[in-house]
Design an enzyme around this catalytic site. Sequence first.
Site, PDB file in Angstrom:
ATOM      1  CG  ASP A  80      -2.161   0.786   1.074  1.00  0.00           C
ATOM      2  OD1 ASP A  80      -2.729   0.783  -0.032  1.00  0.00           O
ATOM      3  OD2 ASP A  80      -2.572   1.424   2.053  1.00  0.00           O
ATOM      4  CD  GLU A  99      -2.641   2.465  -2.949  1.00  0.00           C
ATOM      5  OE1 GLU A  99      -3.818   2.810  -3.056  1.00  0.00           O
ATOM      6  OE2 GLU A  99      -2.005   2.528  -1.875  1.00  0.00           O
TER       7      GLU A  99
END
Length: 198
Positions: free
Chosen positions: A35, A64
């Site tokens: 993330d 990400e």
Amino acid sequence: SMPDLNQHNPHLMKYLTQNSIWWIEFSGIDGIRMDTHPYVFFDSMSEWCAAINREYPNFNIVGECWYGTEAGSAYWQRNSILDTSRNSHLKSVMDFPLQGIARDAFTSQTDSWGGLNLIYDHLALDFMFADPMNVLNFLDNHDTQRFAATREQAYRPARYCQALTMLLTLRGIPQVYYGDELAMWADKSKGDGELRQN
């Protein structure tokens, strides 16, 4: 308001690396979605990715990297041609530009400026990615508006079938967000919970 770990501390990075390797070995997973990858110190994440790759060469790490441009995403993929002075060692990045384009491409009429030509123009920039086959493609996810934001869009099966066909046959790695296989619809402006209930 969330606390940050000091990734400049070599002892902390050693712990995070060893902890990651332990979890990979213990659970038998074959990939991690990291993330907010660019929010972390570049050198620390580069060393972490390299250590994981040395231990598990076939393991995949998807970063990400939420940028609206192809160059923004491509910069973070390992062996990037956009910055040869350093290497992220990150195998896969998420194709956020495609995610935004797909919504428009399958809603508008194809002509010289819109519709499927938007996808063509996007793919023409694949030369920026060091490895386009390791780019993760998606129509939506838990952070974004559903591909069908309204009931009317969800009830247009041709739009959904075309978009899913593109997703599953395009270069790279397809990711289907749960509910997409059912044409689940929701409007994110009503909150994240709305994305999960229809």
